[in-house]
Design a protein around this motif. Sequence first.
Motif, short mmCIF file in Angstrom:
data_model
loop_
_atom_site.label_atom_id
_atom_site.label_comp_id
_atom_site.label_asym_id
_atom_site.label_seq_id
_atom_site.Cartn_x
_atom_site.Cartn_y
_atom_site.Cartn_z
N PRO A 1 61.95 38.25 43.76
CA PRO A 1 61.60 39.10 42.61
C PRO A 1 60.35 38.61 41.91
CG PRO A 1 63.57 37.80 42.14
CD PRO A 1 63.20 37.53 43.57
N TYR A 2 60.13 37.31 41.93
CA TYR A 2 58.95 36.75 41.25
C TYR A 2 57.67 37.30 41.89
CZ TYR A 2 55.67 33.20 39.57
OH TYR A 2 54.60 32.57 39.00
N GLY A 3 57.65 37.33 43.22
CA GLY A 3 56.49 37.86 43.92
C GLY A 3 56.25 39.32 43.58
N ARG A 4 57.33 40.06 43.47
CA ARG A 4 57.19 41.50 43.25
C ARG A 4 56.78 41.82 41.81
NH1 ARG A 4 59.24 44.12 47.74
NH2 ARG A 4 59.28 46.10 46.67
N LEU A 5 56.95 40.84 40.91
CA LEU A 5 56.59 41.09 39.50
C LEU A 5 55.14 40.73 39.19
CD1 LEU A 5 59.81 39.91 37.65
CD2 LEU A 5 58.83 42.19 37.60
N GLN A 6 54.40 40.29 40.20
CA GLN A 6 53.04 39.83 39.93
C GLN A 6 52.17 40.90 39.28
OE1 GLN A 6 52.27 36.60 40.19
NE2 GLN A 6 54.46 36.60 40.64
N GLY A 7 52.38 42.14 39.72
CA GLY A 7 51.58 43.23 39.18
C GLY A 7 51.73 43.36 37.67
N VAL A 8 52.91 42.94 37.16
CA VAL A 8 53.15 43.03 35.72
C VAL A 8 52.57 41.81 35.01
CG1 VAL A 8 54.96 43.30 33.97
CG2 VAL A 8 55.32 44.19 36.28
N PHE A 9 52.72 40.65 35.65
CA PHE A 9 52.33 39.40 34.98
C PHE A 9 50.81 39.19 34.93
CE2 PHE A 9 56.55 37.26 36.39
CZ PHE A 9 57.22 37.96 35.41
N LEU A 10 50.16 39.51 36.03
CA LEU A 10 48.75 39.12 36.15
C LEU A 10 47.82 40.07 35.39
CD1 LEU A 10 48.66 38.25 39.95
CD2 LEU A 10 49.04 36.71 38.03
N ASP A 11 46.73 39.51 34.88
CA ASP A 11 45.67 40.37 34.34
C ASP A 11 44.33 39.82 34.82
OD1 ASP A 11 45.01 38.23 32.70
OD2 ASP A 11 46.08 39.01 30.96
N ASN A 12 43.25 40.37 34.30
CA ASN A 12 41.92 39.99 34.82
C ASN A 12 41.51 38.58 34.47
OD1 ASN A 12 41.68 42.38 36.06
ND2 ASN A 12 40.24 43.30 34.60
N ASN A 13 42.28 37.92 33.57
CA ASN A 13 41.95 36.54 33.23
C ASN A 13 42.84 35.53 33.94
OD1 ASN A 13 39.78 36.78 31.24
ND2 ASN A 13 41.30 37.92 30.06
N SER A 14 43.84 36.02 34.69
CA SER A 14 44.72 35.09 35.41
C SER A 14 43.97 34.45 36.57
CB SER A 14 45.94 35.84 35.96
OG SER A 14 46.58 36.54 34.94
N ILE A 15 44.27 33.16 36.76
CA ILE A 15 43.58 32.43 37.83
C ILE A 15 44.38 32.57 39.12
CG2 ILE A 15 42.87 30.14 38.60
CD1 ILE A 15 42.42 29.50 35.62
N ASN A 16 43.70 33.01 40.16
CA ASN A 16 44.33 33.22 41.47
C ASN A 16 43.41 32.73 42.56
OD1 ASN A 16 46.87 34.86 41.51
ND2 ASN A 16 45.67 35.99 40.02
N VAL A 17 43.96 32.71 43.78
CA VAL A 17 43.07 32.51 44.92
C VAL A 17 42.28 33.80 45.07
CG1 VAL A 17 42.96 32.15 47.40
CG2 VAL A 17 44.62 30.88 46.04
N MET A 18 40.96 33.71 44.88
CA MET A 18 40.11 34.92 44.83
C MET A 18 38.94 34.80 45.79
SD MET A 18 40.53 37.38 42.38
CE MET A 18 38.94 37.88 41.84
N TYR A 19 38.60 35.91 46.37
CA TYR A 19 37.38 35.99 47.16
C TYR A 19 36.26 36.43 46.22
CZ TYR A 19 34.05 38.39 50.24
OH TYR A 19 32.92 38.84 50.89
N ASP A 20 35.16 35.70 46.20
CA ASP A 20 34.04 36.04 45.33
C ASP A 20 33.21 37.14 46.00
OD1 ASP A 20 31.77 36.20 43.81
OD2 ASP A 20 31.58 34.03 43.50
N TYR A 21 33.62 38.38 45.74
CA TYR A 21 32.95 39.50 46.41
C TYR A 21 31.51 39.69 45.92
CZ TYR A 21 34.76 41.69 42.16
OH TYR A 21 35.07 41.96 40.85
N VAL A 22 31.22 39.21 44.71
CA VAL A 22 29.85 39.33 44.20
C VAL A 22 28.91 38.51 45.09
CG1 VAL A 22 28.34 38.86 42.23
CG2 VAL A 22 30.66 39.71 41.85
N ARG A 23 29.41 37.30 45.43
CA ARG A 23 28.61 36.41 46.26
C ARG A 23 28.74 36.75 47.74
NH1 ARG A 23 30.26 30.21 46.80
NH2 ARG A 23 29.46 30.25 48.93
N GLY A 24 29.88 37.22 48.15
CA GLY A 24 30.17 37.37 49.58
C GLY A 24 29.66 38.64 50.21
N GLU A 25 29.50 39.71 49.42
CA GLU A 25 29.14 41.00 50.01
C GLU A 25 27.64 41.27 49.89
OE1 GLU A 25 31.49 42.92 51.59
OE2 GLU A 25 32.87 41.27 51.17
#
Length: 472
Positions: free
Chosen positions: A228-252
């Motif tokens: 259930p924790y995994g499925r609730l991510q959409g509710v918990f996370l916002d644009n300031n949450s730190i995640n494993v992220m691909y830097d699309y600004v730099r990468g594309e």
Amino acid sequence: MAKKNPHLDPNTFRDSLGTVRDDGKRNWVYPKKVSGIFYRYRTYLSWLLLAILFAGPFITVEGRPWLLFNIFERKFIIFGAVFWPQDTHLLIFLLLILFVFIILFTVVFGRVWCGWACPQTLFMEMVFRKIEYLIEGDANQQRKLNEAPWNSEKIWKKGLKITVFGLISLAIGHLVMAYLIGVEQVLDIVTQPPSAHMAGFMGLVAFSGIFMFIFTWFREQACIVVCPYGRLQGVFLDNNSINVMYDYVRGEPRGPIRKNQIETNPKGDCVDCNLCVQVCPTGIDIRNGIQMECVNCTACIDVCDEVMVKVDRPKGLIRYASENSVKEGFQKLITGRVKAYSVVLVLLVVGFIALIATRDELSATVTRFPGMTYQMRDNGTVSNLYQIILINKTFESQTVDLQSLAPGMDVEILGDQVWVLEPQSKLEGRFFLVQDQQEVLTPQQKVKLSLRHEGQEIDEINTSFMAPVAEK
Ligand code: SF4
Ligand code: SF4
């Protein structure tokens, strides 16, 4: 021919699961072996956490377990503090604190828990997966072995793997039972014939079987479909949450690069090597953005950093970052949400401490004996039978007795005139309330009882007394 996985298509990835093919069958994930600084630190941490996990049931404080989650007797010991069924409100408080803490932690740091400390990830990636690499080789060799006919090599390797997985699942099954019923009871079950502890034996078999199923076959589905924790991510996370992220600004725009083409055909830093997809244990492409399936295991960070070093670009194309830090270039940790959750958490902790400080050390529950009203006695008195459940939450033995506060009403304790409670124990007793019928004024009267320890009242209990009013 392998079926195309629609989940890796940037146009359709949100319409499907990474582990389901377009023909509806399971897309078995063969994550490529990974190495790198994050993987190394995760390995070290996993040793520490697994050691704590396995040591947990053996740690005792003054002869009692440090941790016990006995759901069968509804007795819980958390860091040495004992919680009985009468303390359910405290447990609910504790769960609320845990829940708010998890939300707060997730809002700030995303799914760090999943990647670094969750027992499912620890066992899957740091134990079972490593053994699989050892026996069957890296992803390609595993794929080939699975597609190969059943020759002696395949039988030997699969047999060995299943045996080792089975033994570890047995160990985990016993560990879980030790957390539920205590080490001594588990020892009794394993050293005596199954018939002596059939329920416990079945529990051991069931838990071991469940873990075998999860780690041999179900695997990442536990995180994607069940947790259930995994499925609730959409509710918990916002644009300031730190995640494993691909830097699309730099990468594309992504694409293969050759050193002599950089000036004439400038591209982003992503060389489209696909290695981040190949190492992912949940079969997703992190370049499509944050996805529910991502357990933040950091494998894609490690492998991409290796690629960046090879193509002479700065590391961190995939890194721990927030959407805002990638897009806008700034990171805000203390947001309004974080402040609000922090206030709620502090209030809950303060409330919990206050409840713990004021909780009764001895508790009693009195109920009328089921199916009985009153008994007429030859000497002209009338009695009611009651049962009492006494719980001693202290670590010393306690002697208690009961007195009636109603005038002319006596207490007759069945057996001895006092109850002796062992430390941390529960006792069920019975007693009569007796009154001369001539003094009965109403068919049902409210009665107060005084529970006493060493002459001091420790609790006042309300009950009722039923008796026919004598004819005048
Ligand atoms: S590993 Fe890095 S460079 Fe390779 S495809 Fe993934 S993001 Fe691009
Ligand atoms: S996307 Fe990266 S961090 Fe997320 S599960 Fe896959 S490999 Fe791990």
